[in-house]
Design an enzyme around this catalytic site. Structure first.
Site, PDB file in Angstrom:
ATOM      1  N   ILE A   1       0.176  -3.895   7.420  1.00  0.00           N
ATOM      2  CA  ILE A   1      -0.423  -3.403   8.664  1.00  0.00           C
ATOM      3  C   ILE A   1       0.552  -2.475   9.370  1.00  0.00           C
ATOM      4  O   ILE A   1       0.196  -1.414   9.828  1.00  0.00           O
ATOM      5  CB  ILE A   1      -0.822  -4.576   9.585  1.00  0.00           C
ATOM      6  CG1 ILE A   1      -1.764  -5.522   8.849  1.00  0.00           C
ATOM      7  CG2 ILE A   1      -1.499  -4.046  10.845  1.00  0.00           C
ATOM      8  CD1 ILE A   1      -2.228  -6.698   9.674  1.00  0.00           C
ATOM      9  N   GLY A   2       1.791  -2.883   9.448  1.00  0.00           N
ATOM     10  CA  GLY A   2       2.734  -2.150  10.296  1.00  0.00           C
ATOM     11  C   GLY A   2       3.815  -1.410   9.546  1.00  0.00           C
ATOM     12  O   GLY A   2       4.867  -1.125  10.119  1.00  0.00           O
ATOM     13  N   GLY A   3       3.573  -1.090   8.269  1.00  0.00           N
ATOM     14  CA  GLY A   3       4.594  -0.358   7.522  1.00  0.00           C
ATOM     15  C   GLY A   3       5.452  -1.260   6.661  1.00  0.00           C
ATOM     16  O   GLY A   3       6.585  -0.932   6.327  1.00  0.00           O
TER      17      GLY A   3
ATOM     18  N   SER B   1       4.570 -11.671  13.191  1.00  0.00           N
ATOM     19  CA  SER B   1       5.694 -10.746  12.972  1.00  0.00           C
ATOM     20  C   SER B   1       6.560 -11.193  11.810  1.00  0.00           C
ATOM     21  O   SER B   1       7.778 -11.054  11.829  1.00  0.00           O
ATOM     22  CB  SER B   1       6.551 -10.640  14.245  1.00  0.00           C
ATOM     23  OG  SER B   1       5.775 -10.190  15.326  1.00  0.00           O
TER      24      SER B   1
ATOM     25  N   THR C   1       8.195  -8.515   7.364  1.00  0.00           N
ATOM     26  CA  THR C   1       9.502  -7.959   6.990  1.00  0.00           C
ATOM     27  C   THR C   1      10.560  -9.059   6.993  1.00  0.00           C
ATOM     28  O   THR C   1      11.505  -9.023   6.207  1.00  0.00           O
ATOM     29  CB  THR C   1       9.883  -6.798   7.918  1.00  0.00           C
ATOM     30  OG1 THR C   1       8.870  -5.796   7.807  1.00  0.00           O
ATOM     31  CG2 THR C   1      11.222  -6.190   7.538  1.00  0.00           C
TER      32      THR C   1
ATOM     33  N   GLU D   1       5.239  -8.345  17.776  1.00  0.00           N
ATOM     34  CA  GLU D   1       4.433  -8.989  18.802  1.00  0.00           C
ATOM     35  C   GLU D   1       5.044  -8.953  20.202  1.00  0.00           C
ATOM     36  O   GLU D   1       4.341  -8.723  21.185  1.00  0.00           O
ATOM     37  CB  GLU D   1       4.188 -10.452  18.383  1.00  0.00           C
ATOM     38  CG  GLU D   1       3.252 -10.551  17.195  1.00  0.00           C
ATOM     39  CD  GLU D   1       3.184 -11.958  16.643  1.00  0.00           C
ATOM     40  OE1 GLU D   1       4.179 -12.410  16.043  1.00  0.00           O
ATOM     41  OE2 GLU D   1       2.143 -12.607  16.836  1.00  0.00           O
TER      42      GLU D   1
END
Lengths: 760, 760
Positions: free
Chosen positions: B488-490, B529, B532, B717
C-alpha cells in the site's frame, strides 16, 4: 542415503491429481488463454525456401495497412558474437539462437522466420505479413544427412570450420561436431565373434507432435521490465534464452509459465518469446503470438533424421565380443543434434569390452532440431536393438536370454566411461520374461495376415540439474508446495505427495503451485525426466526444513529443546515427556505465539541421478498385401525406481510407447525436391490415434535409486526408446524382413517384402 | 541487536519504486481489472432501514429474470455458534462476521447486505436486486453512542449481555465491552494540581475514503477449491476470514491479492469475498462483485464516532499531576470499535503517575467499524491534546515546553503498563521547536480573517505480527524478494531495499513480488504500520539466509570452509586467502556447479516493535463570518526509526495529515432521523482535495528501533493522530474558542464563535 520404502504412506498411492478439475473443466490457463487489455496480435512471416539469401525486405506496405503497429526483422535484434556460453549446466550459442529466431542474411529452412508483425487483430496481422516483400536469391539446399556430409555439399553456415572428417581440415563443412567413445580392441573383438551382423539404418525426422502450438504473450514496460506468459517446459530456461538472444539481463524478464499442452522436449527452446518482447517494446502494448500447426511442424524443433551403421559380433556362448556404431544425425539448420546422447545410450544396456561409437552432428536445410523424449536414443536403439536381435537369432539364443548374458548391471562401465550405480536393467528383462504377455503363446498368423513378436530394450541416463522448492505451512495445518517446474507429466501430484509424505499429511492436503521466475528460486526446465527426481528432491529437503522449524516451534511452546522433539506421522511429540504431543493441525494454530509461521525451502543440484532401463515386448500383425502393421499387444516394463504416483508413471510409459509406435510405423517429415515440407499438418503428418493402438500394458519394476531420498528415478523418457526396434523385430518374426528404415510405413514394408520375395 | 547505520548503502536512499511504471501507465491490475472467461456479475441488495426485522425474502421474481443465475441470502451461509476464535494473534467472531456479510433475522444498519444476485451482466444483476421483495418490520434504532448506552435504548444484539455498567448486570445492553487502565491516586493528583481542565468531546463517524471500492472475483472449483482475487490489505487475512465465515478449511481457498487503491485499515475486513465464493459455487461460474461508492460508505467499515471526557491537572511547574479519560466509541452494528487502542494511546505521550482511562465499545445502528490508520487514537488525541494545550496555556508555559516537561521517554510506563523502549517523542518536540515553521513568526491576522498556530502530538504503538519472505538469487546475480504483504505504502520498495542492502545490490537489482496465499509462507495483513518492520524483518533474515548459502557455495568452489568466506558489498572473499574473491554476479553464474541455486527464506513474528511518536505544528486562518478554516502551513515531525525510503515515509506523513485535516474540518457521516445515510458519495462526504491543502512539510526524526536489524519503526499511522487537535489548538489561537466537536466544520465553528461572542 537410505531409502526406507516400508515407511511410505503417501508415496506409491494414486491420489487424484491436484490440477485435474481445472484441466477437465477447461479452466486451466494455457498460453493461448492469456489475454491482456489493449493486446496486439502478432504473426510471423516465414521463408518458403529451404535455402536462400535475403536480398531485401520491404515492410512499407505492411506498415501502411491500418491496424498494423509494428514490423520486426532481424535488424531489430542485437548482433551477437559467435561462441558458446553456459546457461546453467547447458551450453548455449546465443548467436545461433538469435539467427534461428529471425533469419539474418540467409534463410536456412522452409519455415524460417523472416519478419513479424503486430496488429490490432490476428486477421490484420495475417494480411500484413502477406504485404511484406522479401527478395530472395535461391541457393542450393541439402536435406539428407549423408549428402550434407559430402565434399561440395551446399554449406549452411560458412563460418563453420569445425573439422568433421577424420583428417583435420579447414574447409567449410556442415559437420558441426563429432565425437567418439572407444575402448578395447575392436578388431580382436570381431575376430573372436562366431557371428557378426552389420546393417545401415535410416530414420526420418519426426516431430514431438504436442497438441498445443507454441505461444507467447509479452508485455514490455518502459522501465525495461518485461513479463512473458508462455507455455514452456522451463520458465527460467525461457527467461535465460530470451536474455541471451536479446542481450539483456535475465532479471529484466519475468516469465509466467502457462499450463502446457505437451512438450516432450520441444518446448525447452524458444521461438516466439523474444519476438513478442520486441514487438511489445516497439508498440508499447502487450503482444500475443500463436503458431499455427503448420508453423509448429515447419519451424519448431523436431528430432533428427539419422543415418546409423551398426556392426556387432558375438561368440557362440552369446557374449558380445565387439560392437561398432557410426551415427550421423541431422542437426537441422544450426548445430545441436542429440547425437551425443545417441552415442551415450546406443550400447549402454550391454557390458562390452570392445566398442567404438562415432557420432556426427550435421547441418541440413531443415528446422533446428530440439529435444524429443530421450533425444537421440530411439534412433540409435533402432539400429543396435535390431542387430542384437539378429545376433541372438543367428546364435539360436532367446533374445531375452541374450540380454541376460550381456546385460549391464551395477558396476558395468558405460560406453561413455562411468560405471553404473545400482540399476534395474536385468530386472526389466526378467519382468518381460515373466509377463503374462511373454508367457502367452506367440500369436498365430491368420488368413493373409502374418504375426510376430519382438522385444527390445532401451537405456536413458536421466538428468539432474537445478531445482528449488518452498513448503509453506497453512494456518489449518495443511501445506502448499511451490516449485518452478512446469507440470507436464503429473509432477504437481508427485511433488505434493513427497511433501505430504514428509509432513505426514494426505496428498490432497498439500497444494502444489507452479510459480513464475520471480517467485521461486532458480529451477531448470522440465525435461530429462528430472522433475520428480530433482524438484522432488528439493521438495523433500524443503519439507524437512519445515519439519525442523515445526520442531523448534513446538519446543518453544513446551519450553523444551528442539532435539527433544520428534516429528512423526504429522505430529510433534516430546521425547522426554511422552504425554506431550500435538498434531500439525494443532501446532499450526499455535505458530503465531511460537515464533511465527513456518516455510521451508531448498535448492538442489543433485548428483545421484538414477539411470533408467526399459524392456518391451510387442506382438504385431502384418498385412503383406498393403504393408500395414497392426499392434496387437504391447507390454512395457521399466525400472522406474520408486514410483511416487504409479498411475502417472504408467501414463508416461503408455504415452511414450504410443509416440514410439508412431515413430516406428508412420511419422516422417516429407520434403519435396524444392525443400518444402509437404505434410505440415496432422492430417498428413500421421500420428497414431487411439484407434491405432491396443491398451498398452505396463509392468513397473521398482529398483529404488540410492541417490534419492525417496528412491526416485526419472521415468518419462526411456519408454520411447524400445518401440521401433521391438516392432522391427516383431515384423521380422512375422514376415522375415529386417527393416532398416524408419518409419516402417506400408510402402517401405511392401517394398522390403517384395525384395525378399524377389531374392527367393 | 546492533543497528549499524553508518554502513547503509541502500537504506536511506530514494530509488524509484519498482511498481511505479505499472501504476502510472495503468497496467497494474486492481481487483476491478480481473476478468475471467464466463464470469458472472453480482450485485448486493442492501437494507434501506437502520434497524428492522426481516419477515420474509421473496427471490422468485429475481430468479425468473433472464440472465439471473443465482440469488443468495443468509440461508446459504452456515449457522455459526457465538464466540470468539483466534485468527493468528487477533480475536475473531465468525458469527458476527457472517451476520455482517449477510443479515440474518435483522438488518442492523442502512446498507446492511440482505441478498445478492449473480447474473450474466451487472445491469441484469442490478435489475434483479430490485425484484427481490423483502418484508421488513421496522424497529427503533439508535445511532448516537451515548443514547445507545442508555437503559431502554433499542437493543441491536439481544444475546449481548456483557455488563457494560459499573455494576454487574444481566440486562440486555449495547455495551459490548469495557476496559480500564488506572494507576496512582487520581484524587490526590487532582488535589495537587494548580490548574485542572475538563472537557467533553464528540467526534463524528468518518470513513477512510480510499479511492478504490471493494471488489472480489471468486472461482469455485468442483473439487472444493476456490480462488479469490481481491483488493485486500491481507490475502491471508481475507482467506482466514472467508474460511471462518463459511466454516470451510482455509486451505480450500487461495486468495490472489490484486493491487490495492488505498485501504487505511478498511480493507482488512471482508465484505464481498464470501458472497462471490458462494455465488460461484451456486452457479459453477466465476463471479465478480464490485461495490459502488455508496455501498462503500454505507456498508463497509468507517471508524467510530465517539464521546470522550478528558480531565487533566498540572502543578505550577507544569507537571501533569492527574489525568482521567472516559471514552465511549461506536462499534457500529457489531462489537469491535478501536476503543482499546484509544485507551492505550490517549495519554501515552506523557509520563503520568496518576491516571485512569475508561473505554466502552458500544453498538449503534451504523456499519460495523473497521480499522482506520492508528484506529481509535485520533479521536482520543483530539481530547487529550487540546486539554494539554489548554493546561499549558493556563500555566503560561509554551506548549512544546509543556511536552518537554511531561514527555515520555525510554523507561516511562505506558498507560497500559509496559515501559517504553528507546523512543523519540522528545526528539520530535525538539524538531518542531527548531523547525523553520515554528521558528518563523506567528501568522498575522489579516482583514476579517483570524490566524493562529497550534501544536499537538500523537503516539501509536505499531504492530509486529507474522510475516514470511523468500529471497531468490537470479542467474545474473540479481535477486527477487517474495512476500505476502500487499503493497500500500511503497513496501515493495522498502522490502527490496532491505534485501539489496544485505546482498550488496542496487535497489533496482532486486525485484519485489507480492505473492498469493499458496506461494509464500503465512503473512498477516498490511496494517499496524507493520510491513517494513515485520515483513522487512523477514526479508532481512531471508537475505541473510541467502548470504549464508552463497558463502557455502563459494566455499565449495574454493574447497574452503564456509566460515572462511566473507560476504561484503555484494561479493564473497576468502579470509584465509585474500586473493580469492567473486562478485555475486560472478558467483551466480557458477552456482550450478557449486551445489545449485540459492533461495533464502524466513518467517518471523518479531517482538521488538518500535513505538512511534509525532508532533505537528499548523498555522490556520479562520474566516469568522463563514467558519471556514484554511490550512496555511503544516509541518509534521515524527520519530520514523531508520527511514528505509525517506520519500515514502514523507508520503505516509503527508497523506496521513491530509486525512487528519479532513477528519478535523469536514468529514462526517450524516444520518437522517430514519437512520439513513444522507451523504453516501464523495460530493457530499467532503474529503480534502489538493486545493484544500498546502504542501505538507515533513521532518524525519530518526531514532533507530533497537528491536529491528535495520532500526525500522512503523511510520504509516501515527501522523494521522495530531492533526485535529493541532488544528483545534490553532483555531483557539485564532478565534479564542476551544472546539470540542469533530469535524470543526463551518456551521459548528460559526456556532462556537457566536456563543463566545454572546458570553462577552
Amino acid at each position: 542415503m537410505e531409502v526406507q520404502e516400508h515407511k511410505f504412506k503417501v508415496i506409491g498411492t494414486r491420489p487424484i491429481r491436484h490440477d485435474g478439475v481445472d484441466k477437465v473443466t477447461g479452466r486451466a490457463k494455457y498460453g493461448a488463454d492469456i489475454s491482456l487489455p489493449g493486446m496486439l496480435h502478432g504473426r510471423v512471416l516465414r521463408s518458403p525456401h529451404a535455402h536462400a539469401r535475403i536480398k531485401s525486405i520491404d515492410t512499407s506496405a505492411a506498415l501502411a495497412l491500418p491496424g498494423v503497429k509494428a514490423v520486426l526483422t532481424s535488424e531489430d535484434f542485437p548482433k551477437l558474437a559467435a561462441g558458446v556460453v553456459a546457461m546453467g549446466e547447458l551450453p548455449m550459442n546465443p548467436r545461433y539462437l538469435s539467427m534461428n529466431l529471425m533469419a539474418q542474411d540467409k534463410v536456412l529452412y522452409d519455415g524460417h522466420a523472416v519478419a513479424a508483425v503486430a496488429a490490432t487483430s490476428s486477421h490484420i496481422a495475417e494480411e500484413a505479413v502477406k504485404l511484406i516483400k522479401v527478395e530472395y536469391e535461391l541457393l542450393p539446399h541439402v536435406q539428407n544427412v549423408l549428402d550434407a556430409m559430402k565434399d561440395n555439399a551446399p554449406i549452411l553456415l560458412p563460418e563453420l570450420r569445425t573439422s568433421g572428417t577424420p583428417e583435420k581440415s579447414d574447409k567449410e563443412t556442415n559437420i558441426a561436431s563429432q565425437l567418439r567413445f572407444a575402448r578395447g580392441d575392436l578388431e580382436a573383438g570381431f575376430k573372436a565373434a562366431a557371428v557378426v551382423v552389420e546393417h545401415e539404418f535410416d530414420t526420418a525426422m519426426v516431430h514431438q507432435g504436442y497438441i498445443e502450438p507454441h505461444n507467447a504473450v509479452a508485455q514490455y514496460n518502459t522501465d525495461g521490465q518485461t513479463t512473458i506468459w508462455t507455455s514452456t517446459q522451463g520458465a527460467f530456461t525461457a527467461r535465460d534464452q530470451c536474455a541471451l538472444a536479446l542481450d539483456i539481463p535475465a532479471s529484466s524478464i519475468k516469465v509466467v509459465p502457462a499450463e502446457i499442452g505437451g512438450g516432450f522436449g520441444g518446448k525447452i527452446g524458444i521461438y516466439l518469446e523474444p519476438l513478442a518482447l520486441l514487438l511489445s517494446k516497439k508498440t508499447g502494448k502487450p503482444v500475443k503470438l500463436i503458431m499455427s500447426r503448420a508453423d509448429v511442424l515447419r519451424a519448431t524443433g523436431p528430432t533428427s533424421g539419422s543415418h546409423i551403421r551398426v556392426k556387432m559380433g558375438a561368440n557362440k556362448a552369446g557374449k558380445i565380443t565387439a560392437a561398432q556404431v557410426w551415427m550421423a544425425y541431422e542437426a537441422g539448420a544450426f548445430p545441436g543434434s542429440p547425437v551425443g546422447a545417441g552415442c551415450m545410450t546406443a550400447l549402454a544396456p550391454y557390458d562390452l569390452e570392445n566398442l567404438q561409437i562415432d557420432g556426427f552432428d550435421v547441418l541440413v536445410n531443415k528446422p533446428k532440431t530440439a529435444a524429443y523424449r530421450a533425444p537421440g536414443s530411439t534412433n540409435a536403439a533402432m539400429g543396435t536393438e535390431t542387430v542384437v536381435d539378429e545376433l541372438a537369432e543367428k546364435l539360436g539364443i532367446d533374445p531375452l536370454e541374450f540380454r541376460r548374458i550381456n546385460g549391464a548391471k551395477e558396476g558395468t562401465a558405460q560406453p561413455a566411461g562411468p560405471k553404473f550405480p545400482r540399476i534395474g536393467f536385468l530386472e526389466t528383462v526378467e519382468a518381460i520374461k515373466n509377463s503374462p504377455h511373454y508367457q502367452s503363446p506367440q500369436p498365430k498368423s491368420g488368413k493373409g495376415k502374418l504375426k510376430g513378436r519382438g522385444v527390445a530394450s532401451g537405456f536413458w541416463f536421466n538428468a539432474g540439474f537445478q531445482s528449488s522448492a518452498t513448503v509453506n505451512i497453512n494456518t489449518d495445518g495443511t501445506a502448499s508446495v511451490v516449485t518452478g517446474s512446469t507440470d507436464i507429466g503429473g509432477t504437481r501430484a508427485s511433488c505434493a505427495m513427497i511433501a505430504a509424505e514428509v509432513l505426514g499429511l494426505k496428498a490432497e492436503e498439500v497444494h502444489p503451485v507452479v510459480a513464475d521466475t520471480e517467485s521461486i528460486g532458480h529451477t531448470d526446465m522440465t525435461g530429462g525426466s528430472r522433475v520428480t527426481f530433482a524438484t522432488g528432491y528439493a521438495v523433500y529437503e524443503a519439507a524437512q526444513d519445515a519439519v525442523n522449524q515445526l520442531k523448534q516451534r513446538a519446543a518453544t511452546l513446551w519450553k523444551a529443546k528442539p532435539e527433544e522433539v520428534v516429528y512423526q506421522d504429522g505430529a510433534v511429540s516430546r521425547t522426554t515427556n511422552g504425554n506431550e504431543s500435538m498434531t500439525l493441525k494443532e501446532l499450526a494454530g499455535k505458530l503465531p505465539r511460537a515464533g511465527g509461521p513456518v516455510a521451508g525451502r531448498a535448492s538442489v543440484n543433485p548428483r545421484g541421478v538414477g539411470p533408467a532401463f526399459a524392456t518391451h515386448v510387442v506382438d504385431v500383425e502384418v498385412d503383406p498385401e498393403t504393408g500395414k502393421v497392426e499392434i496387437l499387444r504391447y507390454t512395457a516394463t521399466q525400472d522406474v525406481g520408486k514410483a511416487v504416483h504409479p498411475s502417472y508413471v504408467e501414463g508416461q510409459m503408455q504415452g511414450a510407447v504410443a509416440q514410439g509406435v508412431g515413430w516406428a510405423l508412420n511419422e516422417e517429415y516429407f520434403y519435396d525436391e524444392k525443400g518444402t515440407l509437404r505434410n505440415a499438418g496432422f492430417l498428413d503428418y500421421r500420428m497414431p490415434t487411439c484407434l491405432d493402438l491396443p491398451m498398452i500394458e505396463t509392468i513397473l519394476v521398482e529398483v529404488p535409486n540410492p541417490g534419492h531420498p525417496i528412491g526416485v528415478r526419472g521415468v518419462g523418457e526411456v519408454p520411447i526408446i524400445p518401440p521401433p526396434a521391438a516392432i522391427a523385430n516383431a515384423i521380422y518374426r512375422a514376415v522375415g524382413v529386417r527393416m532398416t528404415e524408419l518409419p516402417m510405413s506400408p510402402p517401405r514394408l511392401c517394398k522390403a517384402i517384395a525384395e525378399k520375395s524377389a531374392k527367393k
